[in-house]
Design a protein around this motif. Structure first.
Motif, PDB file in Angstrom:
ATOM      1  N   LYS A  23       0.819  -1.274  -0.125  1.00  0.00           N
ATOM      2  CA  LYS A  23      -0.044  -0.059  -0.006  1.00  0.00           C
ATOM      3  C   LYS A  23       0.711   1.246   0.076  1.00  0.00           C
ATOM      4  CE  LYS A  23      -4.085  -0.465   2.194  1.00  0.00           C
ATOM      5  NZ  LYS A  23      -4.945  -0.658   3.653  1.00  0.00           N
ATOM      6  N   CYS A  30       0.026   3.623  -2.954  1.00  0.00           N
ATOM      7  CA  CYS A  30      -0.847   4.772  -2.622  1.00  0.00           C
ATOM      8  C   CYS A  30      -1.009   6.171  -3.380  1.00  0.00           C
ATOM      9  CB  CYS A  30      -0.905   5.115  -1.281  1.00  0.00           C
ATOM     10  SG  CYS A  30      -1.769   6.206  -0.517  1.00  0.00           S
ATOM     11  N   LEU A  31      -2.333   6.587  -3.902  1.00  0.00           N
ATOM     12  CA  LEU A  31      -2.495   7.638  -4.477  1.00  0.00           C
ATOM     13  C   LEU A  31      -2.496   8.901  -3.387  1.00  0.00           C
ATOM     14  CD1 LEU A  31      -4.852   6.948  -7.359  1.00  0.00           C
ATOM     15  CD2 LEU A  31      -2.436   6.718  -7.349  1.00  0.00           C
ATOM     16  N   CYS A  32      -2.381   8.703  -2.332  1.00  0.00           N
ATOM     17  CA  CYS A  32      -2.458   9.876  -1.465  1.00  0.00           C
ATOM     18  C   CYS A  32      -1.382   9.871  -0.439  1.00  0.00           C
ATOM     19  CB  CYS A  32      -3.681   9.489  -0.535  1.00  0.00           C
ATOM     20  SG  CYS A  32      -5.323   9.813  -1.245  1.00  0.00           S
ATOM     21  N   ARG A  64      -1.676  10.872   3.134  1.00  0.00           N
ATOM     22  CA  ARG A  64      -1.746   9.497   4.333  1.00  0.00           C
ATOM     23  C   ARG A  64      -0.060   9.261   4.758  1.00  0.00           C
ATOM     24  NH1 ARG A  64      -1.021   4.562   2.824  1.00  0.00           N
ATOM     25  NH2 ARG A  64      -1.604   3.088   4.308  1.00  0.00           N
ATOM     26  N   CYS A  76      -6.488   3.586   5.754  1.00  0.00           N
ATOM     27  CA  CYS A  76      -7.264   4.081   4.880  1.00  0.00           C
ATOM     28  C   CYS A  76      -8.491   4.988   5.293  1.00  0.00           C
ATOM     29  CB  CYS A  76      -7.538   3.628   3.554  1.00  0.00           C
ATOM     30  SG  CYS A  76      -5.784   2.791   3.114  1.00  0.00           S
ATOM     31  N   CYS A 122      -9.030  10.135   2.208  1.00  0.00           N
ATOM     32  CA  CYS A 122      -8.666   9.680   0.765  1.00  0.00           C
ATOM     33  C   CYS A 122      -9.921   9.579   0.090  1.00  0.00           C
ATOM     34  CB  CYS A 122      -7.887   8.426   0.994  1.00  0.00           C
ATOM     35  SG  CYS A 122      -7.676   7.738  -0.664  1.00  0.00           S
ATOM     36  N   TYR A 181     -10.421   7.801  -2.390  1.00  0.00           N
ATOM     37  CA  TYR A 181     -10.336   6.295  -3.203  1.00  0.00           C
ATOM     38  C   TYR A 181     -10.702   5.353  -1.995  1.00  0.00           C
ATOM     39  CZ  TYR A 181      -7.573   9.369  -6.150  1.00  0.00           C
ATOM     40  OH  TYR A 181      -7.158  10.233  -6.842  1.00  0.00           O
ATOM     41  N   ALA A 182     -10.836   5.942  -0.709  1.00  0.00           N
ATOM     42  CA  ALA A 182     -11.197   4.638   0.342  1.00  0.00           C
ATOM     43  C   ALA A 182     -12.464   4.320   0.127  1.00  0.00           C
ATOM     44  CB  ALA A 182     -10.624   5.327   1.484  1.00  0.00           C
ATOM     45  N   CYS A 206      -8.618   3.226  -5.745  1.00  0.00           N
ATOM     46  CA  CYS A 206      -7.269   2.894  -5.153  1.00  0.00           C
ATOM     47  C   CYS A 206      -6.407   1.851  -5.784  1.00  0.00           C
ATOM     48  CB  CYS A 206      -7.657   2.472  -3.625  1.00  0.00           C
ATOM     49  SG  CYS A 206      -6.210   1.723  -2.849  1.00  0.00           S
ATOM     50  N   PRO A 207      -5.227   1.982  -6.040  1.00  0.00           N
ATOM     51  CA  PRO A 207      -4.297   1.256  -6.764  1.00  0.00           C
ATOM     52  C   PRO A 207      -4.106  -0.307  -5.949  1.00  0.00           C
ATOM     53  CG  PRO A 207      -3.219   3.050  -6.595  1.00  0.00           C
ATOM     54  CD  PRO A 207      -4.322   3.315  -5.782  1.00  0.00           C
TER      55      PRO A 207
HETATM   56  S1  SF4 Z   1      -7.543   3.779  -0.067  1.00  0.00           S
HETATM   57 FE1  SF4 Z   1      -6.423   5.803  -0.576  1.00  0.00          FE
HETATM   58  S2  SF4 Z   1      -5.204   6.115   1.257  1.00  0.00           S
HETATM   59 FE2  SF4 Z   1      -5.837   4.087   1.250  1.00  0.00          FE
HETATM   60  S3  SF4 Z   1      -3.938   3.105  -0.155  1.00  0.00           S
HETATM   61 FE3  SF4 Z   1      -5.466   3.601  -1.454  1.00  0.00          FE
HETATM   62  S4  SF4 Z   1      -5.183   5.637  -2.377  1.00  0.00           S
HETATM   63 FE4  SF4 Z   1      -4.081   5.209  -0.399  1.00  0.00          FE
END
Ligand code: SF4
Length: 787
Positions: free
Chosen positions: A268, A272-274, A278, A284, A289, A291-292, A328-329
Motif C-alpha cells: 500500500k 498509494c495515490l494519497c 496519508r 485508509c 482519501c 479513493y477509500a 485505489c491501486p
Molecule cells: S485507499 Fe486511499 S489512502 Fe488507502 S492506499 Fe488507497 S489511495 Fe492510499
C-alpha cells in the motif's frame, strides 16, 4: 470460485457466495463473526458439511459449505449460527446461514424433495455478554430466492471462469520448459517440487546459485495448476527485488504456452495515490482519501480494462489504471488477484496477521486450493517473528493532537485509562531498577505470561477511535489518532496470538515505559497458515541445516528436504579458512593486526574488487582504518549505518568491472551488502568473512536460546550458530554468480576448524583449505589465480 476440469463444474463455497467482509480493505475485521465452539455449547448442534449441485444460467455449479451447528427435531432441520454484534440485529440470520439452510433442506441436491428447516441466530453482545436468540421459519421458496439471488450474482464471473479454464488450463499443463537446456540440478528440483505438490507436502530446497531456482519451482507449479490440481500459485518473497525475477519467469512460461495471468501485489505504501496526505502508519480513511470509499462499478470497470489489455500486471500498469478510473491501486490489485493464477507478493500477504489476504487465507470452510513458493526462505523465520511482535510506549498516548477539545468525552476517558494502564506496568520492573547519572530509572521485566487484563483498556480505546476514523466524511483532525490506532490494532492482534511461544517484555527507560509482545518461535504460526493451503516449497541458496529450517518454519510431519549441488565448477572457487585467529568480542583488539595481514594476503593474487565482512560496525571501522593506514594505495569503501537507497546504489556502482584497481569494501555481515546483491564477473572476485556471523548476544536471543533448550532443541545453535552460519553462506555466495566467474572466499575464525562448522559447509566447499600463516595463504592465492 474455481473451475474443476474433472467434474466440469464451477465450484464455489457458501463463504464466497455470501462474503462476510465489512470493508473492502482486507485488514478490516469481519463482523459478525461465528465461533463454532460456543455454538456447540449453546445449541447441541454438530457441524455438517454440505455439497450442492445445481445448474444455473447454463453453468453447472457445485456449492460447498459447512454448517457449524445442525440438529434435527421431529423431521425439521435446525441450522444455528452465532454472531457477535452490538447492532444490525435485523439482518440476522445472514444470507450465509440462509443459503446453508437451503442446501441442507434440499439434501444437497437441487432435485431432492424439501425438508422443513428452521434457522436460529444467537446474537452475543461482546460488551454485556447478553445473548439474544432469533428463530426464523422459512419456506422453501423464500430460501430459494435468497440462494438464487446470491448464485446469480456470481453467474457472469462463473461463465468467464469456466470459459477461461477450458481455454487456458490445457496450455499450462502442456507448457514447455522455456530454456533450450536444463541446468544441472534443475530436473531434480522440478520433479521433487511436483511430487511435493501432489503429496500436499512442505518441501525445503537448498539450491545453490546458478541452478535457476525461480523457473525450477514455477514450471512444475504451473503444470500442477494446468492439470487442474490447484487454483492459484503464490510466489512469496522477502524483498521487492526478487519479485521482478519471478514476474519475468512467469512471462517466459506465458510465451512457452501457459497463458496464465500474473500479478505483482505492491505494498500500500508504495502504490498509494494519497502518499502526500496519508502517512505510512495511517489506515485508509474516507475523510482523507477520496479513493477509500469508491463505488464498486468504478472498480469493476478498472478490473475489466486491465483484463482486456494484458495478462501480466506490474505496479506501473495498476497505478496508471487506478488513476484513470479513480480507484485505489492497492484495492485494484486485490480485486484483480481474483482473476490471476500467479500472484507475486511479499511474505506479509500470506503470513502477517493484519496484512494477509483474508479473502484467500482466512476461509472458515477449510484449506484453499493454493500452493506457496517461498523464495529466499532463510528470511522467513525472522520476518515472521517481526510480524508477530509489537510494542507500545507510554509516549504513544501523550500529546495527541485534538485531544484537548474532547475533554470529558468517552474517547478522552479511554485514552487516559490506557495510558494509566501502561504506566502502571512500570511496577513490574521494580525488582531490577537501576538509576543513571541523571537519576532516571532503568529496568526491565520478562515473563512467559501476559499480565492479567493487559489488553482491555487498549481494546476500549480502539473501540472509541475506530468509528471516528472510518465514518465517511470523518473530521481530518481525527487523523491524529490514526498512528496510535494502528499501533493498538497491531498490539491487540499479536496479543490474540500469544501462547507459550511468545514472550511479554516490559522495560523502563527514564520516564518512558515500553511493553512488548515478542514471538520467539514462528513454527506453529506458520504451520497453521500452511494447513490452510495445499502445499509449499521453501527454497533458498542457503538453508543450512535443512532440518533446522524445516523445524522453525513449520515443516512438521509433512516436511521433506532436498539439497542440490552447485552447478558450477568447484575449482572456480578458492575457499580457505584461517584456523588460528579468534574473532570473539574479547579477542578482537588483539587479533586485528593478524586479520589485516590475512586480508592483504587474500588480495595479493589479483587486482580487482573484494569485500571484507565484519561482525559489527565498530569492528569494521577500526579494521578499515588500520587497513587504509597500512595499505594506502588500496581503494577502501566503507558501509555506513542507515544508508539511503541512492547511497547503497552508489556504493555498489563503485564495484566496476575492471582489473586495474585494487578495491576493498568494508561491510557488516548480515547487513544490506551481504545478501541479495549481484556483482557478477569481475565486479566482485573475492570475499573475506571475519567471524562466524552470529547475531549479537542479547536478552532476546538468550531467551530464544532458553526457549529452544526447554523444547529439546539445541538452543544456542538455534538462536546463534545457525542464523550466523546462514549469514556467512549468504555473504560467500556473492562471489560466484555465473559459470564463468572465478573467485575466492576466505573465512577467518578458529571455529571454522571445528567439526560442528565443517558439518555446515556446503558440498561445493569440500576442497576447503586451512591456513595458519598469511604467507602460505598468499602463495596459495597466487597459485589459484595463475591456474
Ligand atoms: S485507499 Fe486511499 S489512502 Fe488507502 S492506499 Fe488507497 S489511495 Fe492510499
Amino acid at each position: 470460485m474455481r473451475y474443476n476440469p474433472k467434474t466440469r463444474r464451477v465450484e464455489i463455497s457458501v463463504g464466497e457466495l455470501c462474503p462476510r467482509k465489512a470493508g473492502r480493505d482486507d485488514s478490516v475485521a469481519d463482523i459478525p463473526e461465528a465461533d463454532p465452539k460456543r455454538l456447540f455449547e449453546l445449541t447441541g448442534g454438530v457441524p455438517r458439511n454440505v455439497l450442492f449441485d445445481i445448474s444455473c444460467g447454463g453453468v453447472d455449479f457445485r456449492v460447498t459449505g459447512r454448517a457449524e451447528a445442525v440438529s434435527e427435531v421431529g423431521g425439521t432441520i435446525r441450522v444455528s449460527g452465532l454472531y457477535f454484534s452490538r447492532e444490525n440485529l435485523s439482518r440476522l440470520p445472514d444470507d450465509r446461514l440462509l443459503c446453508l439452510a437451503y442446501m441442507l433442506s434440499r439434501g444437497g441436491n437441487s432435485d431432492a424433495s424439501w425438508q422443513p428447516v428452521e434457522i436460529e441466530a444467537l446474537i452475543l453482545n461482546p460488551d454485556t455478554g447478553a445473548l439474544e436468540r432469533v428463530v426464523k421459519q422459512k419456506t422453501a421458496a423464500e430460501l430459494e430466492v435468497v440462494f438464487m439471488r446470491r448464485l446469480t450474482k456470481k453467474l457472469g464471473e462463473a461463465k468467464v471462469l469456466a470459459e477461461r479454464a477450458r481455454l487456458v488450463l490445457p496450455g499450462a499443463a502442456a507448457v514447455r520448459f522455456p530454456y533450450p537446456r536444463l541446468r544441472q540440478g534443475q530436473e531434480a528440483m522440478m520433479r521433487t517440487c511436483y511430487s511435493a505438490f501432489c503429496g500436499g507436502r512442505r518441501l525445503f530446497v537448498q539450491a545453490p546459485t546458478g541452478i535457476g531456482k525461480t523457473v525450477s519451482v514455477l514450471y512444475p507449479a504451473v503444470k500442477f495448476l494446468g492439470n487442474g490440481h490447484c487454483d492459484k500459485i503464490f510466489y512469496l518473497t522477502a524483498k521487492t527485488s526478487t519479485q521482478a525475477e519471478a514476474y519475468r519467469a512467469a512471462g517466459l512460461l506465458f510465451s512457452a504456452g501457459a497463458r496464465l495471468r500474473t500479478l505483482i501485489i505492491t505494498a500500500k505504501e508504495n502504490c498509494c495515490l494519497c502518499r502526500g496526505i496519508r502517512a505510512p502508519d495511517m489506515p485508509c480513511m474516507p475523510g482523507i482519501c477520496p479513493y477509500a470509499d469508491m463505488p464498486n462499478e468504478k472498480m469493476a470497470a478498472a478490473v475489466g480494462r486491465l483484463l482486456g489489455l494484458q495478462s501480466g500486471f506490474g505496479p506501473k500498469a495498476i497505478i496508471a489504471t487506478a488513476k484513470e478510473f479513480g480507484v485505489c491501486p492497492y484495492e485494484l490489485s486485490l480485486e484483480l488477484s481474483e482473476h490471476c493464477e500467479i500472484i507475486v507478493a511479499d511474505y506479509n500477504y500470506a503470513f502477517a496477521p493484519l496484512v494477509k489476504l483474508k479473502r484467500y487465507f482466512d476461509n472458515p470452510e477449510g484449506a484453499g486450493r493454493y500452493i506457496f513458493l517461498i523464495d529466499e526462505a532463510h528470511n522467513l523465520a525472522d520476518r515472521t517473528r517481526e510480524m508477530y511482535s509489537a510494542e507500545l510506549c507510554s509516549s504513544d498516548f501523550a500529546g495527541l493532537p485534538g485531544m484537548a477539545s474532547c475533554e470529558g468525552s468517552e474517547l478522552h476517558k479511554a485514552l487516559g485509562e490506557a495510558a494509566a494502564r501502561l504506566r502502571g506496568l512500570r511496577r513490574l520492573c521494580r525488582k531490577d531498577l537501576t538509576y543513571d547519572e541523571a537519576g532516571l530509572e532503568h529496568g526491565f521485566y520478562i515473563a512467559r505470561e501476559l499480565p492479567e487484563g493487559l489488553d482491555s483498556p487498549f481494546r476500549d480505546l480502539c473501540r472509541e477511535i475506530e468509528p471516528r476514523l472510518f465514518k465517511t466524511g470523518a473530521d481530518p483532525t481525527t487523523a491524529g489518532l490514526a498512528p496510535l490506532y494502528r499501533k493498538l490494532l497491531r498490539f491487540l492482534t499479536v496479543i490474540d496470538c500469544f501462547d507459550e511461544s511468545f514472550l511479554f517484555f516490559c522495560r523502563v527507560e527514564g520516564k518512558k515505559t515500553f511493553v512488548s509482545i515478542m514471538c520467539l518461535d514462528p513454527s506453529e504460526i506458520l504451520a497453521r497458515q500452511l494447513d490452510r493451503i495445499q502445499a509449499a516449497v521453501f527454497f533458498s541458496a542457503t538453508l543450512t541445516p535443512l532440518d533446522y529450517f524445516s523445524d522453525i518454519l513449520g515443516g512438521g510431519e509433512k516436511s521433506e528436504t532436498l539439497a542440490l549441488a552447485s552447478p558450477f565448477d568447484i575449482t572456480h572457487l578458492f575457499v580457505a579458512a584461517v584456523d588460528n585467529i579468534s574473532t570473539r568480542y574479547e579477542d578482537r583488539e588483539k587479533s586485528l593486526p593478524a586479520i589485516i595481514a590475512y586480508i592483504a594476503a587474500a588480495l595479493s593474487g589479483r587486482k580487482g574488487n573484494y569485500i571484507a565482512y565484519f561482525p559489527s560496525y565498530e569492528f569494521m571501522e577500526r579494521a578499515a582504518a588500520a587497513f587504509s593506514a597500512k595499505y594506502p594505495r588500496v581503494e577502501v569503501l566503507i558501509q555506513k549505518k542507515g544508508m539511503s537507497r541512492e547511497e547503497k546504489e552508489a556504493f555498489l556502482d563503485a564495484f566496476r568491472a575492471e582489473d586495474s584497481k585494487m578495491r576493498v569494501g568494508f561491510c557488516v555481515l548480515g547487513g544490506s551488502f551481504s545478501e541479495g546483491i549481484d556483482l557478477p564477473g569481475s565486479r566482485l572476485i573475492g570475499v573475506i568473512i571475519v567471524g562466524v556471523g552470529m547475531p549479537g548476544i542479547s536478552n532476546e536471543r538468550n531467551i530464544m536460546r532458553d526457549y529452544y533448550e526447554q523444547n529439546q532443541r539445541p538452543g544456542f545453535d538455534y538462536a546463534y550458530t545457525y542464523p550466523g552460519m546462514n549469514n556467512v553462506l549468504q555473504a560467500a555466495g556473492r562471489v560466484i554468480r555465473s559459470e564463468t566467474d572465478r573467485g575466492i572466499v576466505l573465512l577467518i575464525d578458529d571455529r571454522y576448524a571445528t567439526p560442528k562448522y565443517a558439518a555446515m559447509f556446503p558440498e561445493h566447499w569440500r576442497h576447503i583449505r586451512h591456513f595458519t600463516s598469511p604467507l602460505a595463504l598468499r602463495a596459495a592465492v597466487i597459485d589459484f589465480w595463475k591456474g
